[in-house]
Write a protein that holds these residues in place. Structure first.
Motif, short mmCIF file in Angstrom:
data_model
loop_
_atom_site.label_atom_id
_atom_site.label_comp_id
_atom_site.label_asym_id
_atom_site.label_seq_id
_atom_site.Cartn_x
_atom_site.Cartn_y
_atom_site.Cartn_z
N THR A 1 3.44 -1.84 -5.23
CA THR A 1 4.29 -2.93 -5.73
C THR A 1 5.34 -3.31 -4.71
O THR A 1 5.60 -4.49 -4.48
N TYR A 2 5.96 -2.31 -4.09
CA TYR A 2 7.00 -2.59 -3.11
C TYR A 2 6.43 -3.29 -1.88
O TYR A 2 7.04 -4.21 -1.35
N ILE A 3 5.27 -2.88 -1.43
CA ILE A 3 4.64 -3.51 -0.27
C ILE A 3 4.27 -4.95 -0.60
O ILE A 3 4.49 -5.87 0.20
N THR A 4 3.72 -5.17 -1.78
CA THR A 4 3.32 -6.52 -2.18
C THR A 4 4.53 -7.45 -2.27
O THR A 4 4.48 -8.58 -1.79
N ARG A 5 5.62 -6.96 -2.85
CA ARG A 5 6.81 -7.81 -2.98
C ARG A 5 7.49 -8.06 -1.64
O ARG A 5 8.10 -9.09 -1.43
N GLY A 6 7.40 -7.08 -0.74
CA GLY A 6 8.09 -7.22 0.55
C GLY A 6 7.27 -7.92 1.61
O GLY A 6 7.79 -8.70 2.40
N LEU A 7 5.96 -7.65 1.66
CA LEU A 7 5.13 -8.16 2.75
C LEU A 7 3.99 -9.07 2.31
O LEU A 7 3.27 -9.57 3.15
N GLY A 8 3.80 -9.25 1.01
CA GLY A 8 2.75 -10.14 0.53
C GLY A 8 1.54 -9.40 0.01
O GLY A 8 1.39 -8.19 0.20
N PRO A 9 0.64 -10.13 -0.66
CA PRO A 9 -0.50 -9.49 -1.33
C PRO A 9 -1.51 -8.85 -0.38
O PRO A 9 -2.09 -7.82 -0.70
N THR A 10 -1.74 -9.43 0.78
CA THR A 10 -2.71 -8.85 1.72
C THR A 10 -2.24 -7.47 2.19
O THR A 10 -3.00 -6.51 2.21
N SER A 11 -0.98 -7.38 2.56
CA SER A 11 -0.43 -6.09 2.96
C SER A 11 -0.41 -5.11 1.80
O SER A 11 -0.61 -3.91 1.98
N GLY A 12 -0.18 -5.61 0.60
CA GLY A 12 -0.19 -4.76 -0.58
C GLY A 12 -1.55 -4.14 -0.83
O GLY A 12 -1.66 -2.96 -1.17
N ILE A 13 -2.60 -4.93 -0.65
CA ILE A 13 -3.96 -4.41 -0.82
C ILE A 13 -4.25 -3.35 0.23
O ILE A 13 -4.79 -2.28 -0.08
N LEU A 14 -3.87 -3.61 1.47
CA LEU A 14 -4.09 -2.62 2.53
C LEU A 14 -3.29 -1.35 2.25
O LEU A 14 -3.79 -0.23 2.45
N GLY A 15 -2.06 -1.50 1.80
CA GLY A 15 -1.24 -0.34 1.48
C GLY A 15 -1.78 0.44 0.30
O GLY A 15 -1.75 1.68 0.30
N GLY A 16 -2.29 -0.24 -0.70
CA GLY A 16 -2.88 0.43 -1.86
C GLY A 16 -4.11 1.23 -1.48
O GLY A 16 -4.29 2.37 -1.90
N TRP A 17 -4.97 0.64 -0.65
CA TRP A 17 -6.15 1.38 -0.20
C TRP A 17 -5.78 2.51 0.73
O TRP A 17 -6.45 3.55 0.76
N ALA A 18 -4.71 2.35 1.49
CA ALA A 18 -4.25 3.44 2.36
C ALA A 18 -3.77 4.62 1.53
O ALA A 18 -3.89 5.77 1.97
N LEU A 19 -3.24 4.37 0.34
CA LEU A 19 -2.84 5.47 -0.53
C LEU A 19 -4.06 6.16 -1.14
O LEU A 19 -4.02 7.34 -1.44
N VAL A 20 -5.15 5.41 -1.33
CA VAL A 20 -6.37 5.99 -1.91
C VAL A 20 -7.11 6.83 -0.87
O VAL A 20 -7.60 7.91 -1.18
N PHE A 21 -7.21 6.34 0.34
CA PHE A 21 -7.96 7.02 1.39
C PHE A 21 -7.01 7.60 2.43
O PHE A 21 -6.62 6.91 3.36
N PRO A 22 -6.64 8.87 2.29
CA PRO A 22 -5.74 9.46 3.28
C PRO A 22 -6.43 9.61 4.63
O PRO A 22 -7.64 9.84 4.70
N THR A 23 -5.67 9.44 5.69
CA THR A 23 -6.23 9.57 7.04
C THR A 23 -5.85 10.91 7.62
O THR A 23 -4.91 11.56 7.21
N ARG A 24 -6.60 11.32 8.60
CA ARG A 24 -6.30 12.59 9.28
C ARG A 24 -5.89 12.32 10.68
O ARG A 24 -6.23 11.48 11.34
#
Length: 121
Positions: A98-121
């Motif tokens: 929600t914070y990413i979407t409100r601050g950077l827009g919906p495209t960044s929000g989607i990327l941020g949401g998926w980044a929370l789902v798929f952790p990187t190593r």
């Protein structure tokens, strides 16, 4: 076959100050002490991992362990200050998405949401 438990809605007395929503849209004093304690423990659990595996970190970083902890702490402090600013302005339960979407827009929000789902190593 077991019957499904049905719950009845709880009617709130709107004349009570506790039941009235705060300016941010959330009611005050609606969680019990065990509920608040459980949320607090679940929030701090990820930050206890570095303390629990300090031996493994020292084996990898050697004398630079203190520097790796310092850099990690600096990053966490910066992120927490940022989340704190969003949380004081928005009473949304939508996590960082929600914070990413409100601050950077919906495209960044989607990327941020998926980044929370798929952790990187």
């Amino acid at each position: 076959m077991t019957p499904i438990m049905q719950t009845q809605p709880v009617a709130l007395d709107t004349t009570d100050e506790v039941a009235a929503p705060a300016a941010g849209g959330l009611r005050r004093a609606c969680l019990s002490y065990p509920e608040v304690l459980a949320q607090s423990v679940s929030v701090i659990a990820p930050s206890t991992v570095p303390a629990a595996i300090i031996g493994l970190i020292f084996a990898s970083a050697g004398n630079g362990t203190w520097l790796s902890f310092l850099l990690g702490m600096l990053g966490l402090v910066l992120v927490s200050l940022n989340v704190n600013q969003f949380a004081t302005r928005s009473a949304s339960p939508g996590s960082l998405y929600t914070y990413i979407t409100r601050g950077l827009g919906p495209t960044s929000g989607i990327l941020g949401g998926w980044a929370l789902v798929f952790p990187t190593r």
